[in-house]
Structures are given as C-alpha cells and as structure tokens.
Design an enzyme around this catalytic site. Structure first.
Site, short mmCIF file in Angstrom:
data_model
loop_
_atom_site.label_atom_id
_atom_site.label_comp_id
_atom_site.label_asym_id
_atom_site.label_seq_id
_atom_site.Cartn_x
_atom_site.Cartn_y
_atom_site.Cartn_z
N GLY A 46 23.24 2.61 38.22
CA GLY A 46 22.08 2.24 39.02
C GLY A 46 22.01 3.08 40.27
O GLY A 46 23.03 3.58 40.77
N GLN A 51 19.72 5.39 48.64
CA GLN A 51 20.95 6.16 48.43
C GLN A 51 20.72 7.66 48.40
O GLN A 51 21.65 8.44 48.56
CB GLN A 51 21.61 5.74 47.10
CG GLN A 51 22.22 4.36 47.14
CD GLN A 51 22.86 4.03 45.81
OE1 GLN A 51 22.21 3.53 44.90
NE2 GLN A 51 24.14 4.31 45.67
N CYS A 93 30.36 1.85 43.53
CA CYS A 93 29.10 2.33 44.03
C CYS A 93 29.15 3.84 44.26
O CYS A 93 30.13 4.34 44.80
CB CYS A 93 28.78 1.62 45.35
SG CYS A 93 27.25 2.19 46.11
N LEU A 94 28.11 4.53 43.85
CA LEU A 94 28.07 5.99 44.04
C LEU A 94 28.10 6.36 45.52
O LEU A 94 28.50 7.45 45.88
CB LEU A 94 26.81 6.57 43.39
CG LEU A 94 26.72 6.45 41.86
CD1 LEU A 94 25.37 6.91 41.37
CD2 LEU A 94 27.84 7.23 41.18
N HIS A 135 22.83 -5.48 42.92
CA HIS A 135 23.51 -4.44 43.70
C HIS A 135 22.48 -3.44 44.26
O HIS A 135 22.50 -3.10 45.43
CB HIS A 135 24.54 -3.75 42.80
CG HIS A 135 25.27 -2.60 43.43
ND1 HIS A 135 26.63 -2.59 43.59
CD2 HIS A 135 24.83 -1.43 43.94
CE1 HIS A 135 27.01 -1.45 44.18
NE2 HIS A 135 25.92 -0.73 44.39
N GLU A 136 21.57 -3.01 43.40
CA GLU A 136 20.55 -2.03 43.84
C GLU A 136 19.59 -2.64 44.85
O GLU A 136 19.16 -2.00 45.79
CB GLU A 136 19.79 -1.46 42.63
CG GLU A 136 20.63 -0.71 41.61
CD GLU A 136 21.65 0.23 42.23
OE1 GLU A 136 21.34 0.87 43.25
OE2 GLU A 136 22.78 0.29 41.72
N HIS A 139 20.99 -2.53 48.23
CA HIS A 139 20.78 -1.22 48.86
C HIS A 139 19.41 -1.16 49.54
O HIS A 139 19.28 -0.62 50.63
CB HIS A 139 20.85 -0.09 47.83
CG HIS A 139 22.24 0.36 47.51
ND1 HIS A 139 23.10 0.85 48.46
CD2 HIS A 139 22.91 0.42 46.33
CE1 HIS A 139 24.25 1.18 47.87
NE2 HIS A 139 24.16 0.93 46.59
ZN LIG Z 1 25.55 1.16 45.15
#
Ligand SMILES: [Zn+2]
Length: 166
Positions: A46, A51, A93-94, A135-136, A139
């Site tokens: 995701g 991000q 998480c990226l 989660h997204e 963000h």
């Molecule tokens: Zn993330």
C-alpha cells in the site's frame, strides 16, 4: 511512468494531513499510475500520496487476498463508514524502513470514496486488506507506524537512525 521517491520518517511531510481531491482529471490519472509503479518498484502492499510528498487524499493498494488473488485498488477521498471487530497484525511501512510493530485495528471495515475514474466506490474489506487500508488512511491523517509504537521502541529506532547517518 515514473517511480517517485518515498519519504521516510522523520521527514515532516509524513505529518501533514492530506486534502480532499476536487478534480479527478488526466493529471491525477497519471499520478495514480506512477503511484502503482512506485508501489510495485518498492514491493509494498500500500502507498498513500503523502508518502511521495503529495497532500492528496488518495492511496493505492495491491494486496493478496487468498490464493492467487490480489485486490488492486486506488481510492480517492476515502472515508470509513463502518468498522467492527478487532485485529492486530505486525505491520511494516515503506516510510519507516526496518521497523515493525503490532497495531490494533478494526477487523472489518467499509469505506466510501471515488475510484480513479471519479465513480462512487464502496468497498468492504477484512483481514490484511482491512489492515492495509487503515494503515494508508492513517498516512492521509499524518499518522505513521511510529505513532503506534511505544516510546521505548520509538527511541530505539531514532537511535538506530542516528547511528546510520554517522
Ligand atoms: Zn505506511
């Protein structure tokens, strides 16, 4: 198509709240294509617009749901309209590399928003997909995994970052 740079903790943009998207046009379509490209390049499940440094209320996800099946979605201006149950999965998480933490989330959600063509979208999600979506959406509200971590875990991570940059 292009691969965007993914901002990482503690870069400030990750704390910004995304703004509602008012115009679903060609520029946004291209942005979504690049978001997918970036997600796949980074081998993530995701990715939220914040991000990659854009304050747009939009995320993309590509999540395995059962054997050989994937749910690939782009959601514009997502809102959770139903949530129930509780689920706790260890998340990564990226934007927070080399960090994992268990986060309590709803086990089942229903979200509303728009798809990439501006059509109304209603989506029910459970299991991993529900976790990824929440989660997204975190963000998009300026919340990262670090905000879900204990103070101790957070301090240890910040220390490890400082060591790396030395
Ligand atoms: Zn993330």
């Amino acid at each position: 198509m292009a691969v965007y740079r993914i901002y990482t903790y503690p870069e400030r943009i990750l704390k910004h709240k995304a703004k509602e998207i008012k115009n679903i046009n060609g520029g946004l379509q291209e942005f979504i294509d690049n978001m997918y490209e970036t997600l796949h390049f980074a081998s993530g499940v995701g990715l939220a617009a914040t991000q990659v440094g854009k304050e747009n209320a939009l995320f993309v996800a590509d999540v395995p749901v059962g054997e050989d099946k994937r749910k690939i979605i782009a959601v514009i201006n997502p809102v959770i309209v139903e949530s129930e149950g509780e689920s706790s999965i260890e998340e990564g998480c990226l934007s927070v590399p080399n960090f994992r933490v268990k986060v309590k989330r709803a086990a089942r959600i229903v979200i509303k928003g728009y798809d990439r063509n501006g059509k109304d979208l209603v989506l029910e999600a459970t299991d991993l997909l529900a976790t990824v979506i929440q989660h997204e959406m975190d963000h998009l509200n300026g919340i990262t995994l670090m905000d879900h971590a204990s103070l101790l875990k957070r301090d240890a991570y910040i220390k490890s970052l400082k060591k790396e940059s030395k």
